[in-house]
Design a protein around this motif. Structure first.
Motif, PDB file in Angstrom:
ATOM      1  N   ALA A 167      41.071  35.540  56.219  1.00  0.00           N
ATOM      2  CA  ALA A 167      41.044  36.518  55.133  1.00  0.00           C
ATOM      3  C   ALA A 167      39.684  37.195  55.038  1.00  0.00           C
ATOM      4  CB  ALA A 167      41.389  35.827  53.810  1.00  0.00           C
ATOM      5  N   ASP A 217      42.277  39.251  48.342  1.00  0.00           N
ATOM      6  CA  ASP A 217      42.976  38.293  49.213  1.00  0.00           C
ATOM      7  C   ASP A 217      42.031  37.190  49.683  1.00  0.00           C
ATOM      8  OD1 ASP A 217      45.417  39.544  49.002  1.00  0.00           O
ATOM      9  OD2 ASP A 217      45.128  40.777  50.802  1.00  0.00           O
ATOM     10  N   ARG A 251      45.702  37.329  43.025  1.00  0.00           N
ATOM     11  CA  ARG A 251      46.897  38.005  43.543  1.00  0.00           C
ATOM     12  C   ARG A 251      47.217  39.261  42.723  1.00  0.00           C
ATOM     13  NH1 ARG A 251      46.820  36.135  48.499  1.00  0.00           N
ATOM     14  NH2 ARG A 251      47.232  33.890  48.668  1.00  0.00           N
ATOM     15  N   ALA A 298      44.767  41.929  43.844  1.00  0.00           N
ATOM     16  CA  ALA A 298      45.159  42.493  45.138  1.00  0.00           C
ATOM     17  C   ALA A 298      46.344  43.435  44.984  1.00  0.00           C
ATOM     18  CB  ALA A 298      45.498  41.368  46.114  1.00  0.00           C
TER      19      ALA A 298
END
Length: 476
Positions: free
Chosen positions: A103, A164, A305, A308
């Motif tokens: 990532a 992420d 999350r 993102a």
């Protein structure tokens, strides 16, 4: 350079700038609205101001304690060594570490995409035409290109990659929390099984002595063979528990070895000798629910999350606006390598830009925005589910621990009374004052009471582990 750009592209930038600025302003406002949605999403679940159940120390008020390495509060060197080994070698943790590295690398790729790209090329050739002498040609060039992020699409994509990477980091922390708890649970379970094995062996010895006394009394004609068979049945039932407990201990030991990244039979020497079930230190202070949620890595992962998903919505929206690219090329050519470095070898230089405007795509760009908005809604719902699960985990752990502590005193009293009753029954049976049924019943009661005490001691320690895990302990 501006005149060359305009000539090469055939586009008057004076006409483009107002449109670009207007579109950028609209995009910026939409981005602000999207980021304000994150606050609404993360506050959608009502968090209580305090826990419904409290667990206090037997010695009075408790002090605040760190949860980063909570397993050390059990004061068991073997447990601490196993958890440390697992955090270094467990396969799930190593996989999560690799995911984090991936990532971060993908984030660096997006970061590099914000900068101009420069490439070099070179060629060498030799040609001959007719009766003319052969000639050499050498050429080197530099190519540069850059796509300005006017509407923020690249920046939003970079923000999504950064979120992420942060989610991968907190996911690693969540795996560390889970593995540390699994090791502690398995270790405590193993020590509890070893305690049950000692109880079964002790009761087997006692029942074997009773069987021998029963056999003597039958031979003397004081009792019948019925009592002898009943004593033998009780003894064999207790004896049958020994191999079952030994198998359970071996399986638990194998699980511990795998959790620590070792072959199943590697811990046979380390934890073969029985030791008491480790007891947690009583000085555990609970934080308020909101603080608990902030220190749980799975909750933080859910927040990342959402970030993102928000960034991807902005990136999809920016893709609906025009895009610009600026490029330049510098070429040096000469017939010899020596002349290649002279000023006269500069044969061409061109700088230009390109504008791409989406006119009709059948609604694909808008559908992409809707798809990312649906993904954002999924992230929001998932965040709410994680928060509710986190609150439930703590409440369940508190209720279970409170109940086990309340049961402990009564079970200890029952075990003491059962031990006294079994001793008196055996003495009176040896003297012929009571029948064997009373002895048999007191022995069964004693075995059950001692098992219950051993299970309760293990349950209290297991309850502490589950509470530490529910509070988000186990990572820095």
């Amino acid at each position: 350079m501006t005149s060359k750009i305009n000539e090469a592209s055939g586009l008057d930038l004076a006409c483009v700038r107002p449109l670009a600025l207007a579109a950028f302003a609209a995009f910026a406002l939409s981005g602000c609205a999207s980021w304000s949605d994150k606050s609404a999403a993360t506050s959608a679940v009502e968090v209580p101001t305090q826990w419904s159940t409290t667990v206090s120390s037997d010695k009075g008020p408790v002090a605040a304690s760190s949860l980063a390495q909570w397993w050390q509060r059990f004061n068991d060197p073997v447990l601490s060594a196993l958890v440390t080994q697992a955090l270094q070698a467990n396969t799930s943790i190593r996989s999560a570490q690799a995911t984090l590295q991936q990532a971060r690398a993908l984030r660096d790729v997006k970061t590099a995409g914000m900068l101009p790209g420069v490439g070099a090329s070179g060629s060498a050739g030799r040609s001959k035409s007719g009766d003319n002498d052969a000639s050499n040609s050498f050429r080197v060039g530099l190519d540069a290109s850059w796509e300005p992020d006017i509407f923020g699409g690249k920046r939003s994509t970079l923000n999504a990659s950064e979120a992420d990477a942060q989610a991968a980091q907190t996911t690693l922390a969540d795996v560390q929390v889970s593995i540390a708890a699994e090791v502690a649970l398995a270790y405590i379970q193993l020590r509890g099984q070893q305690a049950q094995l000692l109880i079964a062996q002790s009761n087997f010895t006692s029942q074997s002595e009773t069987l021998q006394i029963t056999d003597w009394r039958a031979q003397a004609g004081l009792i019948t063979s019925l009592e002898v068979e009943q004593a033998r049945a009780a003894t064999e039932q207790t004896r049958a528990q020994v191999p079952a407990l030994q198998a359970s201990i071996a399986k638990t030991r194998h699980s511990l070895a795998v959790l620590t990244g070792q072959p199943p039979d590697s811990l046979q020497t380390l934890i073969s000798s029985p030791t008491p079930v480790p007891q947690a230190a009583p000085d555990l202070a609970l934080s308020i629910p909101a603080q608990t949620l902030r220190q749980r890595p799975d909750v933080r992962t859910a927040e990342h999350r959402i970030s993102a998903a928000l960034a991807r919505v902005s990136a999809a929206d920016a893709a609906r606006y025009p895009s610009f690219s600026i490029g330049g090329k510098l070429t040096l050519g000469a017939s010899t390598l020596a002349l290649l470095t002279s000023a006269s070898s500069l044969t061409s230089s061109l700088v230009g830009n390109m504008l791409s405007i989406p006119l009709f795509d059948g609604g694909a760009a808008r559908a992409q925005v809707l798809a990312q908005e649906a993904a954002l809604e999924q992230a929001r719902v998932n965040y709410q589910a994680v928060v509710l699960t986190a609150l439930k985990d703590v409440e369940d752990a508190l209720v279970a621990l409170q109940g086990d502590r309340t049961r402990r005193v009564h079970l200890q009293n029952a075990a003491t009374a059962a031990d006294n009753a079994a001793l008196m029954a055996q003495q009176r049976f040896s003297s012929g004052l009571i029948d064997f049924q009373t002895v048999l019943q007191t022995q069964r009661t004693l075995l059950s009471a001692q098992d219950s005490v051993a299970n309760n001691q293990a349950d209290i320690s297991l309850g502490h582990v589950r509470l530490y895990k529910a509070l988000g302990g186990g990572w820095n």
